[in-house]
Design a protein around this motif. Sequence first.
Motif, PDB file in Angstrom:
ATOM      1  N   THR A  64      49.497   3.277  10.175  1.00 53.36           N
ATOM      2  CA  THR A  64      49.442   4.736  10.079  1.00 53.36           C
ATOM      3  C   THR A  64      48.225   5.178   9.275  1.00 53.36           C
ATOM      4  O   THR A  64      47.489   6.088   9.684  1.00 53.36           O
ATOM      5  CB  THR A  64      50.725   5.279   9.404  1.00 53.36           C
ATOM      6  N   ALA A  65      48.005   4.537   8.127  1.00 54.52           N
ATOM      7  CA  ALA A  65      46.899   4.932   7.246  1.00 54.52           C
ATOM      8  C   ALA A  65      45.547   4.726   7.910  1.00 54.52           C
ATOM      9  O   ALA A  65      44.691   5.622   7.896  1.00 54.52           O
ATOM     10  CB  ALA A  65      46.976   4.140   5.946  1.00 54.52           C
ATOM     11  N   ILE A  66      45.346   3.556   8.509  1.00 54.94           N
ATOM     12  CA  ILE A  66      44.042   3.240   9.100  1.00 54.94           C
ATOM     13  C   ILE A  66      43.725   4.184  10.261  1.00 54.94           C
ATOM     14  O   ILE A  66      42.605   4.701  10.369  1.00 54.94           O
ATOM     15  CB  ILE A  66      43.999   1.772   9.552  1.00 54.94           C
ATOM     16  N   THR A  67      44.709   4.412  11.139  1.00 50.94           N
ATOM     17  CA  THR A  67      44.451   5.326  12.252  1.00 50.94           C
ATOM     18  C   THR A  67      44.247   6.756  11.757  1.00 50.94           C
ATOM     19  O   THR A  67      43.405   7.490  12.296  1.00 50.94           O
ATOM     20  CB  THR A  67      45.607   5.288  13.274  1.00 50.94           C
ATOM     21  N   LEU A  68      44.979   7.157  10.727  1.00 51.12           N
ATOM     22  CA  LEU A  68      44.802   8.504  10.170  1.00 51.12           C
ATOM     23  C   LEU A  68      43.403   8.670   9.589  1.00 51.12           C
ATOM     24  O   LEU A  68      42.745   9.688   9.827  1.00 51.12           O
ATOM     25  CB  LEU A  68      45.869   8.779   9.111  1.00 51.12           C
ATOM     26  N   TRP A  69      42.939   7.669   8.867  1.00 49.05           N
ATOM     27  CA  TRP A  69      41.598   7.762   8.277  1.00 49.05           C
ATOM     28  C   TRP A  69      40.525   7.790   9.361  1.00 49.05           C
ATOM     29  O   TRP A  69      39.530   8.521   9.240  1.00 49.05           O
ATOM     30  CB  TRP A  69      41.371   6.599   7.323  1.00 49.05           C
ATOM     31  N   MET A  70      40.715   6.995  10.422  1.00 49.28           N
ATOM     32  CA  MET A  70      39.740   6.987  11.525  1.00 49.28           C
ATOM     33  C   MET A  70      39.683   8.355  12.212  1.00 49.28           C
ATOM     34  O   MET A  70      38.600   8.881  12.495  1.00 49.28           O
ATOM     35  CB  MET A  70      40.103   5.898  12.529  1.00 49.28           C
ATOM     36  N   LEU A  71      40.850   8.935  12.471  1.00 55.15           N
ATOM     37  CA  LEU A  71      40.885  10.247  13.114  1.00 55.15           C
ATOM     38  C   LEU A  71      40.316  11.326  12.204  1.00 55.15           C
ATOM     39  O   LEU A  71      39.723  12.300  12.678  1.00 55.15           O
ATOM     40  CB  LEU A  71      42.316  10.590  13.516  1.00 55.15           C
ATOM     41  N   THR A  72      40.477  11.144  10.894  1.00 57.35           N
ATOM     42  CA  THR A  72      39.900  12.091   9.933  1.00 57.35           C
ATOM     43  C   THR A  72      38.383  12.135  10.080  1.00 57.35           C
ATOM     44  O   THR A  72      37.774  13.207  10.100  1.00 57.35           O
ATOM     45  CB  THR A  72      40.281  11.698   8.494  1.00 57.35           C
ATOM     46  N   VAL A  73      37.772  10.955  10.190  1.00 56.01           N
ATOM     47  CA  VAL A  73      36.313  10.878  10.373  1.00 56.01           C
ATOM     48  C   VAL A  73      35.915  11.516  11.697  1.00 56.01           C
ATOM     49  O   VAL A  73      34.940  12.280  11.777  1.00 56.01           O
ATOM     50  CB  VAL A  73      35.841   9.418  10.297  1.00 56.01           C
ATOM     51  N   LEU A  74      36.682  11.228  12.760  1.00 57.17           N
ATOM     52  CA  LEU A  74      36.350  11.773  14.080  1.00 57.17           C
ATOM     53  C   LEU A  74      36.496  13.290  14.130  1.00 57.17           C
ATOM     54  O   LEU A  74      35.854  13.946  14.939  1.00 57.17           O
ATOM     55  CB  LEU A  74      37.252  11.135  15.142  1.00 57.17           C
ATOM     56  N   THR A  75      37.311  13.848  13.239  1.00 59.54           N
ATOM     57  CA  THR A  75      37.507  15.304  13.205  1.00 59.54           C
ATOM     58  C   THR A  75      36.207  16.040  12.891  1.00 59.54           C
ATOM     59  O   THR A  75      35.975  17.150  13.389  1.00 59.54           O
ATOM     60  CB  THR A  75      38.582  15.677  12.165  1.00 59.54           C
TER      61      THR A  75
END
Length: 242
Positions: A152-163
Amino acid sequence: MFKPAYLVHVLTASGVIPAALATWELTRRDCDPRIVFAYLLLTTFIDAIDGPLARRFDVKAKAGNVDGRTIDDLLDYLTFAFIPLMLIWRMEWMPAGLGFTVTLAMVASLMGFAHREAKDERRGVFRGFPSYWNLYAIYAGVFSVQISPWLTAITLWMLTVLTVTPIWVLYPNLAPKPWKKPVFLGGLLWTICLVAILLWDYPRTPLWLVLGSLVYPAFYSFASLQHARATRDDQLRSSDSM
């Protein structure tokens, strides 16, 4: 004289009611995430229909003294980003001690909503990951409980960057041909899958159903990449011909 176009603004603003109910459930000691998601799915439905209705009734011309875009953006940030990210933190679906990092996604989404090129309605695209945290949070519960909160954390952080990354993602309501129909129909099937995930012993939903539902996000990502590439090629050909 009353103008029906104002009813579209009322419909958009009504999204604050299920948003408030979702927040109330979020603050309860025995918070049930499925109830929060039910309210958020209702706000998503309202968001999906108010845009086409606004164009149908030409609210910019007939009810222009109310800025529907402002109402829409405020509610979108609240229901697509803030509440679902708070739910992830509240349910402790992040690794121990790292729940606060959802605030990074909140900031990124706020910057994304505020960007002047957040939406390009002519091309039918969003700039960056369009803060679908309300949908991501459904997967976060399954990932954390059945696999690992680190997923959950890793995918959330990746999507945060993509935002806040200058990539272009299809805008479902305005997706151009040939993507409009498959994106729309696929989205309907995906919604049914998400409801099934929530109803089937969530968050211990069978992983085969959860993984199968990821076919649509994969297709959506592929379609967005293909559309961005086609748009870029058209722009290059146009500049070469000048």
